[in-house]
Motif scaffolding. Structure first.
Motif, PDB file in Angstrom:
ATOM      1  N   ARG A 285       0.824  -1.215   0.000  1.00 16.79           N
ATOM      2  CA  ARG A 285       0.000   0.000   0.000  1.00 16.79           C
ATOM      3  C   ARG A 285       0.856   1.263   0.000  1.00 16.79           C
ATOM      4  NH1 ARG A 285      -4.990  -0.191   3.968  1.00 16.79           N
ATOM      5  NH2 ARG A 285      -5.334  -1.986   2.579  1.00 16.79           N
ATOM      6  N   TRP A 286       2.006   1.230   0.678  1.00 15.34           N
ATOM      7  CA  TRP A 286       2.887   2.411   0.650  1.00 15.34           C
ATOM      8  C   TRP A 286       3.403   2.662  -0.774  1.00 15.34           C
ATOM      9  CZ3 TRP A 286       3.696   5.952   4.424  1.00 15.34           C
ATOM     10  CH2 TRP A 286       3.259   5.629   5.718  1.00 15.34           C
ATOM     11  N   ILE A 287       3.632   1.583  -1.515  1.00 17.90           N
ATOM     12  CA  ILE A 287       4.020   1.736  -2.919  1.00 17.90           C
ATOM     13  C   ILE A 287       2.860   2.320  -3.718  1.00 17.90           C
ATOM     14  CG2 ILE A 287       4.737   0.523  -5.015  1.00 17.90           C
ATOM     15  CD1 ILE A 287       6.077  -1.571  -3.188  1.00 17.90           C
ATOM     16  N   ASP A 288       1.681   1.757  -3.507  1.00 16.45           N
ATOM     17  CA  ASP A 288       0.489   2.218  -4.241  1.00 16.45           C
ATOM     18  C   ASP A 288       0.228   3.701  -4.008  1.00 16.45           C
ATOM     19  OD1 ASP A 288       0.155  -0.405  -5.018  1.00 16.45           O
ATOM     20  OD2 ASP A 288      -1.497  -0.819  -3.624  1.00 16.45           O
ATOM     21  N   GLU A 289       0.301   4.120  -2.738  1.00 22.17           N
ATOM     22  CA  GLU A 289      -0.123   5.472  -2.379  1.00 22.17           C
ATOM     23  C   GLU A 289       0.923   6.533  -2.701  1.00 22.17           C
ATOM     24  OE1 GLU A 289      -1.624   5.959   1.568  1.00 22.17           O
ATOM     25  OE2 GLU A 289      -2.893   4.161   1.470  1.00 22.17           O
ATOM     26  N   PHE A 290       2.201   6.184  -2.609  1.00 24.23           N
ATOM     27  CA  PHE A 290       3.225   7.224  -2.696  1.00 24.23           C
ATOM     28  C   PHE A 290       4.217   7.051  -3.843  1.00 24.23           C
ATOM     29  CE2 PHE A 290       1.748   7.024   1.691  1.00 24.23           C
ATOM     30  CZ  PHE A 290       1.388   8.347   1.905  1.00 24.23           C
ATOM     31  N   GLY A 291       4.189   5.909  -4.515  1.00 26.33           N
ATOM     32  CA  GLY A 291       5.092   5.717  -5.635  1.00 26.33           C
ATOM     33  C   GLY A 291       6.555   5.746  -5.245  1.00 26.33           C
ATOM     34  N   ILE A 292       6.884   5.221  -4.062  1.00 29.29           N
ATOM     35  CA  ILE A 292       8.273   5.184  -3.613  1.00 29.29           C
ATOM     36  C   ILE A 292       9.093   4.272  -4.519  1.00 29.29           C
ATOM     37  CG2 ILE A 292       7.767   5.764  -1.219  1.00 29.29           C
ATOM     38  CD1 ILE A 292       7.919   2.712  -0.681  1.00 29.29           C
ATOM     39  N   ASP A 293      10.403   4.309  -4.377  1.00 31.33           N
ATOM     40  CA  ASP A 293      11.292   3.678  -5.345  1.00 31.33           C
ATOM     41  C   ASP A 293      12.066   2.480  -4.812  1.00 31.33           C
ATOM     42  OD1 ASP A 293      11.030   5.839  -7.526  1.00 31.33           O
ATOM     43  OD2 ASP A 293      11.526   6.986  -5.716  1.00 31.33           O
ATOM     44  N   GLY A 294      11.916   2.157  -3.528  1.00 31.09           N
ATOM     45  CA  GLY A 294      12.638   1.011  -3.007  1.00 31.09           C
ATOM     46  C   GLY A 294      12.453   0.834  -1.518  1.00 31.09           C
ATOM     47  N   TYR A 295      12.900  -0.336  -1.036  1.00 34.22           N
ATOM     48  CA  TYR A 295      12.849  -0.664   0.380  1.00 34.22           C
ATOM     49  C   TYR A 295      14.216  -1.132   0.864  1.00 34.22           C
ATOM     50  CZ  TYR A 295       7.719  -0.585   0.797  1.00 34.22           C
ATOM     51  OH  TYR A 295       6.415  -0.195   0.861  1.00 34.22           O
ATOM     52  N   ARG A 296      14.680  -0.563   1.965  1.00 31.46           N
ATOM     53  CA  ARG A 296      15.784  -1.127   2.729  1.00 31.46           C
ATOM     54  C   ARG A 296      15.139  -1.923   3.847  1.00 31.46           C
ATOM     55  NH1 ARG A 296      17.533  -0.989   8.407  1.00 31.46           N
ATOM     56  NH2 ARG A 296      19.794  -1.211   8.426  1.00 31.46           N
ATOM     57  N   ILE A 297      15.540  -3.186   4.013  1.00 35.04           N
ATOM     58  CA  ILE A 297      14.888  -4.074   4.968  1.00 35.04           C
ATOM     59  C   ILE A 297      15.752  -4.237   6.210  1.00 35.04           C
ATOM     60  CG2 ILE A 297      13.932  -6.356   5.368  1.00 35.04           C
ATOM     61  CD1 ILE A 297      13.592  -6.613   2.319  1.00 35.04           C
ATOM     62  N   ASP A 298      15.255  -3.770   7.332  1.00 36.99           N
ATOM     63  CA  ASP A 298      15.959  -3.894   8.608  1.00 36.99           C
ATOM     64  C   ASP A 298      15.966  -5.345   9.072  1.00 36.99           C
ATOM     65  OD1 ASP A 298      17.040  -2.597  11.129  1.00 36.99           O
ATOM     66  OD2 ASP A 298      15.279  -3.619  11.941  1.00 36.99           O
ATOM     67  N   THR A 299      17.029  -5.754   9.779  1.00 34.49           N
ATOM     68  CA  THR A 299      17.149  -7.077  10.414  1.00 34.49           C
ATOM     69  C   THR A 299      16.689  -8.215   9.504  1.00 34.49           C
ATOM     70  OG1 THR A 299      15.022  -6.676  11.550  1.00 34.49           O
ATOM     71  CG2 THR A 299      17.020  -6.237  12.792  1.00 34.49           C
ATOM     72  N   ALA A 300      17.058  -8.151   8.228  1.00 36.17           N
ATOM     73  CA  ALA A 300      16.574  -9.134   7.254  1.00 36.17           C
ATOM     74  C   ALA A 300      17.043 -10.546   7.590  1.00 36.17           C
ATOM     75  CB  ALA A 300      17.024  -8.750   5.852  1.00 36.17           C
ATOM     76  N   ARG A 301      18.223 -10.685   8.170  1.00 32.69           N
ATOM     77  CA  ARG A 301      18.761 -12.017   8.450  1.00 32.69           C
ATOM     78  C   ARG A 301      17.990 -12.735   9.552  1.00 32.69           C
ATOM     79  NH1 ARG A 301      24.744 -11.401  10.855  1.00 32.69           N
ATOM     80  NH2 ARG A 301      24.648 -13.619  10.381  1.00 32.69           N
ATOM     81  N   HIS A 302      17.179 -12.021  10.304  1.00 31.20           N
ATOM     82  CA  HIS A 302      16.454 -12.612  11.421  1.00 31.20           C
ATOM     83  C   HIS A 302      15.030 -13.037  11.049  1.00 31.20           C
ATOM     84  CE1 HIS A 302      19.821 -11.527  13.876  1.00 31.20           C
ATOM     85  NE2 HIS A 302      19.687 -10.250  13.577  1.00 31.20           N
ATOM     86  N   VAL A 303      14.769 -13.097   9.748  1.00 35.49           N
ATOM     87  CA  VAL A 303      13.468 -13.526   9.225  1.00 35.49           C
ATOM     88  C   VAL A 303      13.691 -14.755   8.355  1.00 35.49           C
ATOM     89  CG1 VAL A 303      11.517 -12.861   7.743  1.00 35.49           C
ATOM     90  CG2 VAL A 303      12.548 -11.185   9.303  1.00 35.49           C
ATOM     91  N   ASN A 304      12.778 -15.717   8.413  1.00 34.18           N
ATOM     92  CA  ASN A 304      12.933 -16.958   7.659  1.00 34.18           C
ATOM     93  C   ASN A 304      12.945 -16.702   6.155  1.00 34.18           C
ATOM     94  OD1 ASN A 304      10.084 -16.299   8.272  1.00 34.18           O
ATOM     95  ND2 ASN A 304       9.626 -18.042   6.951  1.00 34.18           N
ATOM     96  N   PRO A 305      13.757 -17.435   5.398  1.00 34.83           N
ATOM     97  CA  PRO A 305      13.883 -17.205   3.955  1.00 34.83           C
ATOM     98  C   PRO A 305      12.567 -17.288   3.198  1.00 34.83           C
ATOM     99  CG  PRO A 305      15.632 -18.661   4.724  1.00 34.83           C
ATOM    100  CD  PRO A 305      14.685 -18.480   5.879  1.00 34.83           C
ATOM    101  N   GLU A 306      11.681 -18.180   3.639  1.00 32.67           N
ATOM    102  CA  GLU A 306      10.417 -18.353   2.919  1.00 32.67           C
ATOM    103  C   GLU A 306       9.589 -17.074   2.899  1.00 32.67           C
ATOM    104  OE1 GLU A 306      11.931 -22.200   4.448  1.00 32.67           O
ATOM    105  OE2 GLU A 306      11.505 -20.252   5.393  1.00 32.67           O
ATOM    106  N   PHE A 307       9.716 -16.272   3.953  1.00 31.92           N
ATOM    107  CA  PHE A 307       8.993 -15.004   3.962  1.00 31.92           C
ATOM    108  C   PHE A 307       9.485 -14.122   2.832  1.00 31.92           C
ATOM    109  CE2 PHE A 307       8.373 -10.593   4.891  1.00 31.92           C
ATOM    110  CZ  PHE A 307       7.075 -10.533   5.375  1.00 31.92           C
ATOM    111  N   TRP A 308      10.809 -13.971   2.724  1.00 37.04           N
ATOM    112  CA  TRP A 308      11.351 -13.095   1.682  1.00 37.04           C
ATOM    113  C   TRP A 308      11.065 -13.643   0.286  1.00 37.04           C
ATOM    114  CZ3 TRP A 308      11.461  -9.063   4.120  1.00 37.04           C
ATOM    115  CH2 TRP A 308      12.083  -8.898   5.351  1.00 37.04           C
TER     116      TRP A 308
END
Length: 443
Positions: A285-308
Motif C-alpha cells: 500500500r505504501w508503494i500504491d499510495e506514494f510511488g516510492i522507489d525502493g525498500y531497505r529491509i531492517d534485520t533481514a537475516r532474522h526472518v525466515n527465507p520463505e517469507f522473503w
C-alpha cells in the motif's frame, strides 16, 4: 540506460552543485529508468537532520520526556527533525551528488520504552506500533507525499526503511516481571505443549505447516498484552500474540536468531501465512499510495527465507504495476563475511544486501590494519552472489552507519594521536574508494 562507470559517477558527484540547475531540469523525465546500481544514496535519520516544523517536536501535546520522548539535550531522545526538514534540504542533498534518499523508518513508533531509569526514545524509528501511518514526531502522510513528490520532481528517488522482524515491545510474559526472558527453544518448548515438553497438550496436530491449528500462544511463556495497550498496534491483527514467536530474547545464535525477541522487541511469527499476507498488503500500500522507489529491509537475516521468497516478488510486482520498473530492495545483514551476505541473496532471494564486507575491508585498509589486498579479496567474492558481478554492482556500499558510527570515528579509534591532516587524508581515501568502487555509494 547504460551503467555509470565509477569515475563518471565520482565526477558527477563532485560537479553536482555547479550543475544543479541543469540536472534538476533534465533528470525528472528519466529517473524511473535509472538502474539501482546507478544511484548515489543519501541516508537520512529524519529526527537528526533538520527541524522543518517545531510544532511536531513532541509528536502531539508536550507530555514530558518520558512520555513523548522529546529532549534535544539527550542523545537517546527525539531532537525535532522531521519530513518537512528533509524536504527543505533537498537542494543540499542533491548538491552532494545524491540521486536517492534512504529514510530511516517513518512509521508510528512507541515513543519511549525501556526499564525504569534506562528509558530511551524511538528517534531512530525501529520501535514500530503502527505500520500504516507516519509518526507524528516526523509529520503526516501529507508531509511524506510532499517529500516524495518534490524529490521525484528533481529526478531523485526515495527509499523507505522497513521492518518485518519485530514490532515495539508491547507483549509481555507473565513469567518475567522484569521484562527480560531467556530464550526457550523449540525442542524443549514445542508448539504443541504448554510450557515445555511435559506440559499439557495444546494446538493439537500443529506440525509447523497447518497454522489453522495454532490456537494458543503459551508454548514457551505466557504472553499477554498489558491493559490499555490492546489496540496499540496497526494493522489490528498485530495485536494478537498468536502472530508472535513468544520465546524470549534472542541470543543471536542458532534458531534464536530467527525466533527470539530482538532485545525484548516483539518477534513476529513470519512463518505464519496471515503475517506474510498482512505485511505484503501493508508495504504494498505504501508503494500504491506514494510511488516510492525502493525498500531497505531492517534485520533481514532474522526472518525466515520463505517469507522473503514470497515478499520480494510481491513488492516488485506491486511496484511494476505502479509504473516503477527499477524498484530497489536491499536487506540489512550485519555481517562482514562475503559468504554470509551472499547466502541471503542466494537462499532468501533478496535482490541485494548492504555490503558490510566492503565497509569492514575499507576500514581495515584506511586505518592501516591491512593492505589493499583485503579489498581485493572482498571483490573476488562477487562471483558467489546469485547473479554474480551484476548483483554485486547493486550492493549499497558504505563507510559507517547509525548503528556503528562514522569512518572518522574508526580512524580516530585506531590512531588516537593522529593529526588533522592525516585524519582528513585517510577519511578522504575511504570516500574515494567508496565513490569509485563497484556498488552503490551510500553517504
Amino acid at each position: 540506460m547504460s551503467a555509470l562507470t565509477p569515475w563518471r559517477r565520482m565526477l558527477l558527484a563532485m560537479t553536482a552543485m555547479s550543475a544543479l540547475g541543469e540536472s534538476a531540469a533534465a533528470a525528472p523525465a528519466s529517473y524511473l529508468q535509472r538502474k539501482p546500481q546507478d544511484e548515489v544514496i543519501y541516508f537520512v535519520l529524519p529526527d537528526r537532520f533538520e527541524n522543518g516544523d517545531a510544532t511536531n517536536d513532541h509528536g502531539g501535546p508536550a507530555r514530558g520526556t518520558l512520555v513523548d520522548g522529546f529532549d534535544p539535550t539527550r542523545a537517546g531522545f527525539y531532537h525535532g527533525g522531521d519530513l518537512k526538514g528533509v524536504t527543505r534540504r533537498l537542494d543540499y542533498t542533491q548538491g552532494l551528488g545524491a540521486t536517492a534518499l534512504w529514510l530511516a523508518p517513518i512509521f508510528v513508533n512507541r515513543a519511549v520504552q525501556g526499564p525504569p531509569g534506562q528509558e530511551s526514545a524511538a528517534h531512530h524509528g525501529y520501535w514500530i506500533t503502527d505500520f500504516t501511518d507516519v509518526d507524528p514526531h516526523l509529520g503526516t502522510k501529507a508531509d511524506f507525499k510532499a517529500l516524495v513528490d518534490a524529490a521525484h520532481a528533481r529526478g531523485m528517488k526515495v527509499y523507505m526503511d522497513i521492518v518485518v522482524n519485530h514490532t515495539a515491545d508491547v507483549i509481555q510474559y507473565k513469567e518475567c516481571p522484569d521484562g527480560r526472558c531467556a530464550y526457550r527453544g523449540v525442542a524443549d518448548y514445542p508448539y504443541v505443549r504448554h510450557g515445555g515438553v511435559d506440559g499439557a497438550p495444546i494446538n493439537d496436530g500443529f506440525d509447523g505447516k497447518d497454522f489453522g491449528k495454532l490456537k494458543r500462544a503459551d508454548w514457551a511463556y505466557t504472553p499477554y498484552v498489558p491493559a490499555g495497550q490492546e489496540r496499540a498496534k496497526a494493522p489490528a491483527w498485530l495485536n494478537d500474540p498468536i502472530y508472535y514467536h513468544n520465546r524470549g530474547d534472542s541470543t543471536f545464535a542458532g534458531e534464536s536468531s530467527l525466533l527470539g525477541d530482538f532485545a525484548t522487541l516483539d518477534d513476529v511469527f513470519t512463518e505464519h501465512p496471515r503475517v506474510v499476507e498482512g505485511f505484503i498488503e501493508v508495504y504494498g500500500r505504501w508503494i500504491d499510495e506514494f510511488g516510492i522507489d525502493g525498500y531497505r529491509i531492517d534485520t533481514a537475516r532474522h526472518v525466515n527465507p520463505e517469507f522473503w521468497q514470497a515478499f520480494v516478488p510481491a513488492m516488485l510486482a506491486r511496484a511494476k504495476a505502479r509504473g516503477i520498473p527499477n524498484f530497489h530492495i536491499f536487506g540489512e545483514v550485519f555481517d562482514s563475511d562475503v559468504a554470509t551476505l551472499a547466502r541471503h541473496v542466494k537462499v532468501d532471494k533478496l535482490p541485494a544486501v548492504l555490503d558490510f564486507a566492503f565497509q569492514a575491508a575499507v576500514t581495515d585498509v584506511v586505518t592501516g590494519r591491512t593492505g589493499p589486498d583485503r579489498l581485493a579479496s572482498v571483490f573476488a567474492g562477487d562471483a558467489v552472489y546469485e547473479g554474480g558481478e551484476a548483483t554485486a554492482r547493486q550492493l549499497p556500499t558504505f563507510l559507517g552507519n547509525h548503528d556503528m558510527g562514522r569512518i572518522g570515528h574508526f580512524v580516530l579509534k585506531a590512531h588516537p594521536n593522529i593529526g588533522d591532516d592525516e585524519l582528513l587524508a585517510r577519511v578522504t581515501l575511504a570516500n574515494a574508494i567508496m565513490l569509485t568502487a563497484r556498488g552503490v555509494p551510500t553517504i
